[in-house]
Write an enzyme that holds these catalytic residues in place. Sequence first.
Site, PDB file in Angstrom:
ATOM      1  N   THR B   1      31.353  55.455  69.503  1.00  0.00           N
ATOM      2  CA  THR B   1      30.263  54.922  69.141  1.00  0.00           C
ATOM      3  C   THR B   1      30.890  54.294  67.587  1.00  0.00           C
ATOM      4  OG1 THR B   1      28.903  56.890  69.578  1.00  0.00           O
ATOM      5  CG2 THR B   1      28.032  55.528  67.910  1.00  0.00           C
ATOM      6  N   ARG B  29      22.683  60.396  81.739  1.00  0.00           N
ATOM      7  CA  ARG B  29      22.535  60.896  80.578  1.00  0.00           C
ATOM      8  C   ARG B  29      22.451  59.597  79.484  1.00  0.00           C
ATOM      9  NH1 ARG B  29      25.719  60.816  75.321  1.00  0.00           N
ATOM     10  NH2 ARG B  29      25.610  62.931  74.110  1.00  0.00           N
ATOM     11  N   VAL B  30      21.449  60.359  79.248  1.00  0.00           N
ATOM     12  CA  VAL B  30      21.279  59.733  76.974  1.00  0.00           C
ATOM     13  C   VAL B  30      21.541  60.009  75.823  1.00  0.00           C
ATOM     14  CG1 VAL B  30      19.593  57.642  76.259  1.00  0.00           C
ATOM     15  CG2 VAL B  30      20.004  57.360  78.449  1.00  0.00           C
ATOM     16  N   ASP B  32      21.989  60.380  70.997  1.00  0.00           N
ATOM     17  CA  ASP B  32      20.901  60.134  70.234  1.00  0.00           C
ATOM     18  C   ASP B  32      20.886  58.854  70.679  1.00  0.00           C
ATOM     19  OD1 ASP B  32      24.651  60.431  69.837  1.00  0.00           O
ATOM     20  OD2 ASP B  32      23.110  59.048  67.420  1.00  0.00           O
ATOM     21  N   THR B  52      26.997  59.226  63.999  1.00  0.00           N
ATOM     22  CA  THR B  52      27.962  59.302  65.718  1.00  0.00           C
ATOM     23  C   THR B  52      28.288  60.174  65.895  1.00  0.00           C
ATOM     24  OG1 THR B  52      30.202  58.682  66.296  1.00  0.00           O
ATOM     25  CG2 THR B  52      29.666  59.064  64.038  1.00  0.00           C
ATOM     26  N   GLY B  53      28.863  61.412  66.303  1.00  0.00           N
ATOM     27  CA  GLY B  53      28.814  62.055  66.586  1.00  0.00           C
ATOM     28  C   GLY B  53      28.169  63.063  68.107  1.00  0.00           C
ATOM     29  N   HIS B  54      27.668  64.626  67.970  1.00  0.00           N
ATOM     30  CA  HIS B  54      27.452  65.216  68.967  1.00  0.00           C
ATOM     31  C   HIS B  54      25.856  64.785  69.374  1.00  0.00           C
ATOM     32  CE1 HIS B  54      26.183  68.550  71.741  1.00  0.00           C
ATOM     33  NE2 HIS B  54      27.211  68.169  72.696  1.00  0.00           N
ATOM     34  N   GLY B  55      26.217  64.040  70.738  1.00  0.00           N
ATOM     35  CA  GLY B  55      24.341  63.221  70.812  1.00  0.00           C
ATOM     36  C   GLY B  55      23.146  64.446  70.657  1.00  0.00           C
TER      37      GLY B  55
END
Lengths: 165, 134
Positions: B1, B29-30, B32, B52-55
């Site tokens: 990201t 899959r979508v 954040d 950014t990170g674990h959505g």
Amino acid sequence: MKPVIVVHGGAGTIVKEYEEGYRTGVKRAALKGYDCLRQKGAALTAVEEAVVVLENDPHFNAGYGSVLNEEGDVEMDAIIMDGRNLMSGAVSAVRCIANPITLARLVMEKTDHMLLTCKGASLFAKAQGIPEIPNEKLITERSRERWKTNLHPGSNPVVSQIGLG
Amino acid sequence: TVGAVAIDSEGNVACATSTGGLTNKMIGRVGDTACIGSGGYADNAFGAVSTTGHGESIMKVTLARLIINHMEQGMSPEEAAEAGLKYMKTRVNGLGGVIVVNSSGDWTAKFSTKQMTWAAVQDDQLQVGVYHGE
């Protein structure tokens, strides 16, 4: 007001071999956006231009260099927001374009909607004259190798990404 | 990201975030990034955030808007970013990173992950970092 720009290139795996590439990439993006701001450009344009630089850089997981889904294909998401009026535009699961952030800005500026997805986003991109490119052009060898590795029996891409972005 | 936040000479703020998502993600899959208040938020009254990170974790706590809320309550960008990331870690065991600028031009780059690449320019001074402490 003195202009400021901050960019990020994600919180995912840093491969030591490419570390300088990551640093150079975010520097280039920040300087591109700052150049816009210094010329009295709008914050909205500065963030778009900075993100386009990162989307075009294969070191980063966006645009060219995106990771692959379970079918080995690229599906990209993007959002842009203008603090002046809370206008926002986004796209999701979009394919075959180089710069999803530019498409997100067009969603914001040219439609009454906040988010277009998948086929609708592609049709809108075409209607706006955004060039369609083969999805293969967005795939790097590194992304393909990571995808293949994660297909091996016993591999778990979710577990392997714990602690990362 | 990847992402960016900025404030211009008129005091207007904006954010932008773009991603290819998770490696080997499910079709359709979508995360954040495309969700307002999660992947980013911008309001001239308070500032702008890109995440950014674990959505899925970011979406559960609407991280970008949460950080804006903290700044609305008087926190600095650094305090707000730390509070938002701490909440996400304690409530949903999620990790991530954020870049933040407020309406006064103060900014920060914070992350609870092992690293996050970032760069910033203010007063013609370029700063860059990857690891904690940079």
